[in-house]
Motif scaffolding. Sequence first.
Motif, mmCIF file in Angstrom:
data_model
loop_
_atom_site.group_PDB
_atom_site.id
_atom_site.type_symbol
_atom_site.label_atom_id
_atom_site.label_comp_id
_atom_site.label_asym_id
_atom_site.label_seq_id
_atom_site.Cartn_x
_atom_site.Cartn_y
_atom_site.Cartn_z
ATOM 1 N N VAL A 142 31.411 -2.985 5.421
ATOM 2 C CA VAL A 142 31.753 -3.134 6.838
ATOM 3 C C VAL A 142 33.225 -2.812 7.037
ATOM 4 O O VAL A 142 34.081 -3.265 6.269
ATOM 5 C CB VAL A 142 31.467 -4.577 7.316
ATOM 6 C CG1 VAL A 142 31.853 -4.748 8.784
ATOM 7 C CG2 VAL A 142 29.995 -4.926 7.106
ATOM 8 N N ASP A 143 33.516 -1.992 8.048
ATOM 9 C CA ASP A 143 34.904 -1.632 8.355
ATOM 10 C C ASP A 143 35.594 -2.819 9.020
ATOM 11 O O ASP A 143 35.315 -3.151 10.173
ATOM 12 C CB ASP A 143 34.924 -0.416 9.277
ATOM 13 C CG ASP A 143 36.340 0.104 9.519
ATOM 14 O OD1 ASP A 143 37.303 -0.548 9.053
ATOM 15 O OD2 ASP A 143 36.485 1.156 10.165
ATOM 16 N N LEU A 144 36.479 -3.464 8.280
ATOM 17 C CA LEU A 144 37.172 -4.656 8.772
ATOM 18 C C LEU A 144 38.636 -4.382 9.123
ATOM 19 O O LEU A 144 39.427 -5.299 9.247
ATOM 20 C CB LEU A 144 37.080 -5.775 7.732
ATOM 21 C CG LEU A 144 35.659 -6.230 7.372
ATOM 22 C CD1 LEU A 144 35.691 -7.244 6.224
ATOM 23 C CD2 LEU A 144 34.956 -6.829 8.579
ATOM 24 N N LYS A 145 38.967 -3.119 9.278
ATOM 25 C CA LYS A 145 40.342 -2.760 9.641
ATOM 26 C C LYS A 145 40.488 -2.774 11.158
ATOM 27 O O LYS A 145 39.520 -2.853 11.895
ATOM 28 C CB LYS A 145 40.682 -1.370 9.069
ATOM 29 C CG LYS A 145 40.596 -1.294 7.548
ATOM 30 C CD LYS A 145 41.046 0.060 7.027
ATOM 31 C CE LYS A 145 40.092 1.162 7.401
ATOM 32 N NZ LYS A 145 38.781 1.033 6.714
ATOM 33 N N TYR A 183 40.625 -12.434 3.014
ATOM 34 C CA TYR A 183 41.253 -11.586 2.003
ATOM 35 C C TYR A 183 40.597 -10.226 1.904
ATOM 36 O O TYR A 183 41.259 -9.236 1.541
ATOM 37 C CB TYR A 183 41.279 -12.301 0.646
ATOM 38 C CG TYR A 183 42.548 -13.097 0.481
ATOM 39 C CD1 TYR A 183 43.740 -12.480 0.123
ATOM 40 C CD2 TYR A 183 42.572 -14.468 0.737
ATOM 41 C CE1 TYR A 183 44.918 -13.201 0.008
ATOM 42 C CE2 TYR A 183 43.742 -15.198 0.629
ATOM 43 C CZ TYR A 183 44.915 -14.556 0.266
ATOM 44 O OH TYR A 183 46.085 -15.271 0.163
ATOM 45 N N GLU A 184 39.323 -10.129 2.246
ATOM 46 C CA GLU A 184 38.697 -8.800 2.293
ATOM 47 C C GLU A 184 39.279 -7.988 3.448
ATOM 48 O O GLU A 184 39.503 -6.785 3.330
ATOM 49 C CB GLU A 184 37.182 -8.933 2.442
ATOM 50 C CG GLU A 184 36.446 -7.610 2.609
ATOM 51 C CD GLU A 184 36.648 -6.606 1.468
ATOM 52 O OE1 GLU A 184 36.377 -5.410 1.690
ATOM 53 O OE2 GLU A 184 37.088 -7.016 0.368
ATOM 54 N N ILE A 185 39.561 -8.653 4.557
ATOM 55 C CA ILE A 185 40.211 -7.968 5.687
ATOM 56 C C ILE A 185 41.582 -7.469 5.268
ATOM 57 O O ILE A 185 41.958 -6.323 5.545
ATOM 58 C CB ILE A 185 40.300 -8.919 6.897
ATOM 59 C CG1 ILE A 185 38.904 -9.183 7.480
ATOM 60 C CG2 ILE A 185 41.230 -8.350 7.975
ATOM 61 C CD1 ILE A 185 38.867 -10.259 8.542
ATOM 62 N N ILE A 186 42.344 -8.309 4.578
ATOM 63 C CA ILE A 186 43.661 -7.901 4.098
ATOM 64 C C ILE A 186 43.559 -6.753 3.106
ATOM 65 O O ILE A 186 44.336 -5.794 3.148
ATOM 66 C CB ILE A 186 44.395 -9.105 3.458
ATOM 67 C CG1 ILE A 186 44.736 -10.145 4.513
ATOM 68 C CG2 ILE A 186 45.663 -8.657 2.741
ATOM 69 C CD1 ILE A 186 45.604 -9.633 5.640
#
Length: 244
Positions: free
Chosen positions: A185-188, A236-239
């Motif tokens: 999933v694109d979390l940026k 932390y996955e978002i980071i």
Amino acid sequence: MKDNILIGRNAVIEAFKTERTIDKIMIQKGSKEGSIKKIISQAKSNGYVIQEVNKEKLDSLSEGEKHQGVIAFIASYDYSTLENIMDRAKDKGEDPFIIVLDNIVDPHNLGAIIRTANIVGAHGIVIPKRRAVGLTAVVAKTSAGAIEHTPVAKVSNIGRTIEDLQKKGLWAVCADMDGDMMYDVDLKGPICLVIGSEGEGVSRLVKEKCDFITRIPMKGEINSLNASVAAGVLMYEIIRQRMK
């Protein structure tokens, strides 16, 4: 006052005259006479949460003090606003990164989430007014000081707040076991991460508002994580994705 609890009618009435935030007011079931009626009326006009409970509950909380059918819970820290949280991101020149909590009731979980949110650089946290823990002394202690630096906004409706954030350009992603793997999933970009309550997860109505649903990989026999741990993993996955 014991650990941010106001006991008795006069104490609660006087609190209405101050600028301190009242998280919740407990009224003894059946009590509607005299000054209790005034307290209920003012609490409703101020938008405070009112909960009717039995006398035994109030007796337990007051620990022998005369509660006169009413106890109020005062926030240990002032709440922020959604606008202030968005302004923090703007001032830093960063894409907004907001944590939205759907009915977290354990103060240790909320404190731990605030702590992790501060460490990863999230701009703020959103919690609901009802059916959730507020900024209590336990939350403050568990946050290990992060509560001093991470704004928390309290809103009436989580679903409507998600819609407001989406109108401001944020993507809403919620954690759920039925979602796509978090690595896929694109979390940026501008994002609000929605974390559900302990045991029940994100409510159906809130989940339907979200743009994406994502899950954390799990390999063991137990198929769920503590709410604050799940929030930390996804933060932390978002980071990680933002640092690519």
